[in-house]
Design a protein around this motif. Structure first.
Motif, PDB file in Angstrom:
ATOM      1  N   ARG A  66       0.826  -1.207   0.000  1.00  0.00           N
ATOM      2  CA  ARG A  66       0.000   0.000   0.000  1.00  0.00           C
ATOM      3  C   ARG A  66       0.865   1.263   0.000  1.00  0.00           C
ATOM      4  NH1 ARG A  66      -3.570   1.370   5.370  1.00  0.00           N
ATOM      5  NH2 ARG A  66      -3.873   3.608   5.011  1.00  0.00           N
ATOM      6  N   PHE A  67       1.852   1.345   0.893  1.00  0.00           N
ATOM      7  CA  PHE A  67       2.656   2.559   1.005  1.00  0.00           C
ATOM      8  C   PHE A  67       3.643   2.709  -0.147  1.00  0.00           C
ATOM      9  CE2 PHE A  67       1.571   2.029   5.616  1.00  0.00           C
ATOM     10  CZ  PHE A  67       0.752   3.141   5.681  1.00  0.00           C
ATOM     11  N   SER A  68       4.209   1.614  -0.627  1.00  0.00           N
ATOM     12  CA  SER A  68       5.130   1.729  -1.753  1.00  0.00           C
ATOM     13  C   SER A  68       4.393   2.168  -3.012  1.00  0.00           C
ATOM     14  CB  SER A  68       5.864   0.401  -1.989  1.00  0.00           C
ATOM     15  OG  SER A  68       4.952  -0.645  -2.268  1.00  0.00           O
ATOM     16  N   CYS A  69       3.178   1.680  -3.209  1.00  0.00           N
ATOM     17  CA  CYS A  69       2.375   2.120  -4.360  1.00  0.00           C
ATOM     18  C   CYS A  69       1.969   3.582  -4.208  1.00  0.00           C
ATOM     19  CB  CYS A  69       1.145   1.242  -4.514  1.00  0.00           C
ATOM     20  SG  CYS A  69       1.487  -0.401  -5.159  1.00  0.00           S
ATOM     21  N   ALA A  70       1.625   3.991  -2.983  1.00  0.00           N
ATOM     22  CA  ALA A  70       1.294   5.392  -2.740  1.00  0.00           C
ATOM     23  C   ALA A  70       2.492   6.283  -3.039  1.00  0.00           C
ATOM     24  CB  ALA A  70       0.847   5.575  -1.289  1.00  0.00           C
ATOM     25  N   GLY A  71       3.679   5.863  -2.583  1.00  0.00           N
ATOM     26  CA  GLY A  71       4.888   6.633  -2.858  1.00  0.00           C
ATOM     27  C   GLY A  71       5.202   6.702  -4.338  1.00  0.00           C
ATOM     28  N   ALA A  72       5.043   5.563  -5.037  1.00  0.00           N
ATOM     29  CA  ALA A  72       5.303   5.541  -6.479  1.00  0.00           C
ATOM     30  C   ALA A  72       4.350   6.475  -7.215  1.00  0.00           C
ATOM     31  CB  ALA A  72       5.157   4.114  -7.006  1.00  0.00           C
ATOM     32  N   PHE A  73       3.095   6.506  -6.779  1.00  0.00           N
ATOM     33  CA  PHE A  73       2.124   7.410  -7.398  1.00  0.00           C
ATOM     34  C   PHE A  73       2.551   8.864  -7.230  1.00  0.00           C
ATOM     35  CE2 PHE A  73      -1.595  10.169  -6.757  1.00  0.00           C
ATOM     36  CZ  PHE A  73      -2.170  10.083  -8.021  1.00  0.00           C
ATOM     37  N   LEU A  74       3.004   9.229  -6.022  1.00  0.00           N
ATOM     38  CA  LEU A  74       3.439  10.602  -5.781  1.00  0.00           C
ATOM     39  C   LEU A  74       4.710  10.936  -6.556  1.00  0.00           C
ATOM     40  CD1 LEU A  74       2.751  11.083  -1.961  1.00  0.00           C
ATOM     41  CD2 LEU A  74       1.407  11.921  -3.897  1.00  0.00           C
ATOM     42  N   LEU A  75       5.584   9.953  -6.734  1.00  0.00           N
ATOM     43  CA  LEU A  75       6.792  10.186  -7.536  1.00  0.00           C
ATOM     44  C   LEU A  75       6.428  10.500  -8.986  1.00  0.00           C
ATOM     45  CD1 LEU A  75       9.181   7.401  -6.189  1.00  0.00           C
ATOM     46  CD2 LEU A  75       9.432   9.867  -5.885  1.00  0.00           C
ATOM     47  N   ILE A  76       5.479   9.744  -9.519  1.00  0.00           N
ATOM     48  CA  ILE A  76       5.014  10.011 -10.884  1.00  0.00           C
ATOM     49  C   ILE A  76       4.353  11.380 -10.954  1.00  0.00           C
ATOM     50  CG2 ILE A  76       3.404   9.271 -12.685  1.00  0.00           C
ATOM     51  CD1 ILE A  76       3.823   6.384 -11.670  1.00  0.00           C
ATOM     52  N   LEU A  77       3.543  11.697  -9.938  1.00  0.00           N
ATOM     53  CA  LEU A  77       2.861  12.996  -9.903  1.00  0.00           C
ATOM     54  C   LEU A  77       3.866  14.141  -9.842  1.00  0.00           C
ATOM     55  CD1 LEU A  77       0.169  14.558  -9.664  1.00  0.00           C
ATOM     56  CD2 LEU A  77       0.358  14.319  -7.180  1.00  0.00           C
ATOM     57  N   SER A  78       4.921  13.975  -9.040  1.00  0.00           N
ATOM     58  CA  SER A  78       5.915  15.040  -8.925  1.00  0.00           C
ATOM     59  C   SER A  78       6.666  15.245 -10.231  1.00  0.00           C
ATOM     60  CB  SER A  78       6.902  14.712  -7.800  1.00  0.00           C
ATOM     61  OG  SER A  78       7.697  13.593  -8.132  1.00  0.00           O
ATOM     62  N   THR A  79       6.897  14.162 -10.949  1.00  0.00           N
ATOM     63  CA  THR A  79       7.588  14.269 -12.232  1.00  0.00           C
ATOM     64  C   THR A  79       6.737  15.021 -13.253  1.00  0.00           C
ATOM     65  OG1 THR A  79       8.713  12.170 -11.810  1.00  0.00           O
ATOM     66  CG2 THR A  79       8.693  12.962 -14.086  1.00  0.00           C
ATOM     67  N   GLY A 100      11.404   8.391   6.573  1.00  0.00           N
ATOM     68  CA  GLY A 100      10.688   7.166   6.230  1.00  0.00           C
ATOM     69  C   GLY A 100      10.811   6.093   7.292  1.00  0.00           C
ATOM     70  N   SER A 101      11.967   6.040   7.964  1.00  0.00           N
ATOM     71  CA  SER A 101      12.178   5.038   9.016  1.00  0.00           C
ATOM     72  C   SER A 101      11.199   5.225  10.158  1.00  0.00           C
ATOM     73  CB  SER A 101      13.615   5.126   9.543  1.00  0.00           C
ATOM     74  OG  SER A 101      14.542   4.786   8.531  1.00  0.00           O
ATOM     75  N   PHE A 102      10.912   6.491  10.503  1.00  0.00           N
ATOM     76  CA  PHE A 102      10.010   6.758  11.618  1.00  0.00           C
ATOM     77  C   PHE A 102       8.560   6.888  11.164  1.00  0.00           C
ATOM     78  CE2 PHE A 102      14.079   8.102  13.397  1.00  0.00           C
ATOM     79  CZ  PHE A 102      14.013   7.548  14.671  1.00  0.00           C
ATOM     80  N   PRO A 206      11.545  19.559  -0.933  1.00  0.00           N
ATOM     81  CA  PRO A 206      10.152  19.870  -1.272  1.00  0.00           C
ATOM     82  C   PRO A 206       9.234  18.828  -0.652  1.00  0.00           C
ATOM     83  CG  PRO A 206      11.557  19.851  -3.227  1.00  0.00           C
ATOM     84  CD  PRO A 206      12.354  19.260  -2.120  1.00  0.00           C
ATOM     85  N   VAL A 207       8.053  19.257  -0.228  1.00  0.00           N
ATOM     86  CA  VAL A 207       7.145  18.382   0.497  1.00  0.00           C
ATOM     87  C   VAL A 207       6.721  17.180  -0.332  1.00  0.00           C
ATOM     88  CG1 VAL A 207       5.140  19.788  -0.162  1.00  0.00           C
ATOM     89  CG2 VAL A 207       5.000  18.277   1.824  1.00  0.00           C
ATOM     90  N   LEU A 208       6.456  17.383  -1.609  1.00  0.00           N
ATOM     91  CA  LEU A 208       5.978  16.286  -2.449  1.00  0.00           C
ATOM     92  C   LEU A 208       7.025  15.200  -2.591  1.00  0.00           C
ATOM     93  CD1 LEU A 208       3.861  15.012  -4.225  1.00  0.00           C
ATOM     94  CD2 LEU A 208       4.578  16.502  -6.113  1.00  0.00           C
ATOM     95  N   MET A 209       8.284  15.599  -2.846  1.00  0.00           N
ATOM     96  CA  MET A 209       9.333  14.611  -3.039  1.00  0.00           C
ATOM     97  C   MET A 209       9.660  13.872  -1.749  1.00  0.00           C
ATOM     98  SD  MET A 209      10.010  14.467  -6.190  1.00  0.00           S
ATOM     99  CE  MET A 209      11.523  13.509  -6.180  1.00  0.00           C
ATOM    100  N   LEU A 210       9.710  14.585  -0.629  1.00  0.00           N
ATOM    101  CA  LEU A 210      10.001  13.930   0.645  1.00  0.00           C
ATOM    102  C   LEU A 210       8.902  12.930   0.998  1.00  0.00           C
ATOM    103  CD1 LEU A 210      11.602  13.543   3.238  1.00  0.00           C
ATOM    104  CD2 LEU A 210      10.402  15.500   4.207  1.00  0.00           C
ATOM    105  N   THR A 211       7.650  13.345   0.841  1.00  0.00           N
ATOM    106  CA  THR A 211       6.539  12.448   1.151  1.00  0.00           C
ATOM    107  C   THR A 211       6.564  11.220   0.260  1.00  0.00           C
ATOM    108  OG1 THR A 211       5.185  14.360   1.801  1.00  0.00           O
ATOM    109  CG2 THR A 211       4.036  12.285   1.377  1.00  0.00           C
ATOM    110  N   ALA A 212       6.816  11.418  -1.025  1.00  0.00           N
ATOM    111  CA  ALA A 212       6.825  10.312  -1.980  1.00  0.00           C
ATOM    112  C   ALA A 212       7.930   9.312  -1.669  1.00  0.00           C
ATOM    113  CB  ALA A 212       7.003  10.862  -3.398  1.00  0.00           C
ATOM    114  N   TRP A 213       9.144   9.810  -1.491  1.00  0.00           N
ATOM    115  CA  TRP A 213      10.277   8.908  -1.290  1.00  0.00           C
ATOM    116  C   TRP A 213      10.229   8.208   0.054  1.00  0.00           C
ATOM    117  CZ3 TRP A 213      13.158   6.560  -4.576  1.00  0.00           C
ATOM    118  CH2 TRP A 213      13.439   7.141  -5.819  1.00  0.00           C
ATOM    119  N   GLN A 214       9.809   8.913   1.118  1.00  0.00           N
ATOM    120  CA  GLN A 214       9.789   8.249   2.424  1.00  0.00           C
ATOM    121  C   GLN A 214       8.740   7.139   2.447  1.00  0.00           C
ATOM    122  OE1 GLN A 214       7.650   8.080   5.144  1.00  0.00           O
ATOM    123  NE2 GLN A 214       5.980   9.425   4.533  1.00  0.00           N
TER     124      GLN A 214
END
Length: 320
Positions: A66-79, A100-102, A206-214
């Motif tokens: 669930r979270f990896s797919c959510a992150g991948a979606f945001l990565l695509i969105l940021s691009t 991301g660890s926390f 940037p908030v979008l990239m940090l949220t996506a990658w973490q």
């Protein structure tokens, strides 16, 4: 090699709108409503995939996907939206891994371990501690975000709303054992992850990239842990299970994105109080979606939480 840039002046101008009280309240409601909707949808997802609450590693695997797919979606969105590359420096990678660890990995490992050893009643009350953890951590890390009577009062009023609901629904029974202790640790890690996100978004990423990658990296770690015990493909995916999974991934992406943005551009005391709405929304939406009983005292609990939110977001008068 191109690197991620820090927040630009144009982005700062756009993000300054998130400090407006009306915008802050609306988005806080949206984020917590999305998280609250996860309560019934996760239950439906577990039913569709035959996941029992005692199957912790299956839960971790499902959360990881669930979270990896959510992150991948945001990565695509940021691009597409910001046209940023995915290359970053070693310093930025370390910051993303810390958040991301926390915010994802440790929080959800301890959350699911605790959930398997406690009741939904106790876990919902214990999860309210996240608000208090955020306020305390912010008090020591941010000089302009100290605890005061207003933030403490608003948090206590909001907690009274949650406590009132559970007392009315289940009486005074609250067992504090290993499961509750693990849930407390999970809430601390989640709160600390939120604060780390705020510090790094404000100054480095940037908030979008940090949220996506973490979310993406945290999700991959959860997949690794879950798959180590149950394999990568223990689930039988039906159409309904797939649609539920897509919805859960989408709300994870947007709720975390909205929340991290609000945290980055507002004081912690103004935002943390909204977390008390998550179990209220969860109960209400579970009643609507799963036809679970909904009682009138939920409205009283909601009113107390709303009073806390209004108090926390009330403009302070300038002292002359």
């Amino acid at each position: 090699m191109p690197h991620l840039t820090t927040t630009s002046e144009a982005e700062i101008s756009v993000y300054s709108r998130f400090t407006y009280p009306a915008v802050r309240i609306i988005l806080g409601l949206v984020a917590t409503l999305l998280w609250g909707s996860a309560f019934p949808m996760v239950k439906m997802g577990y039913q569709a995939l035959a996941i029992d609450h005692s199957q912790t590693f299956r839960e971790l695997l499902f959360a990881g996907y669930r979270f990896s797919c959510a992150g991948a979606f945001l990565l695509i969105l940021s691009t597409i939206w910001q046209r940023q590359t995915w290359h970053f420096s070693r310093d930025k990678l370390i910051r993303i891994i810390k958040v991301g660890s926390f915010q994802t990995l440790l929080q959800y490992i301890f959350f699911y371990l605790g959930l398997a050893l406690t009741t939904g009643i106790s876990s919902a009350i214990v999860s309210s501690s996240s608000t208090f953890f955020q306020l305390i951590i912010a008090h020591f890390l941010f000089s302009d975000d100290r605890l005061n009577r207003r933030t403490i009062g608003s948090a206590l009023i909001g907690f009274c709303g949650i406590a009132f609901y559970h007392v009315m629904a289940h009486g005074w029974r609250l067992h504090l054992g290993t499961g509750e202790a693990l849930m407390l640790i999970a809430m601390f890690f989640g709160a600390y992850g939120n604060i780390l996100s705020k510090r790094n978004i404000s100054t480095h990423l940037p908030v979008l990239m940090l949220t996506a990658w973490q979310m993406f990296l945290g999700g991959i770690c959860l997949i690794t842990i879950g798959a180590s015990q149950v394999g990568l493909a223990p689930f039988q995916w039906s159409v309904s299970a797939t649609l539920i999974f897509i919805y859960l991934s989408a709300i994870s992406a947007f709720a975390f994105l909205i929340w991290n943005t609000l945290m980055a551009h507002n004081q912690v005391g103004e935002i943390s109080i909204f977390l008390f709405l998550i179990p209220i929304f969860g109960v209400t939406l579970s009643a609507l979606v799963l036809h679970e009983p909904l009682h009138n005292y939920v409205l009283i609990a909601l009113a107390l939480v709303v009073i806390g939110i209004i108090l926390a977001n009330r403009s302070e008068k300038t002292k002359g």
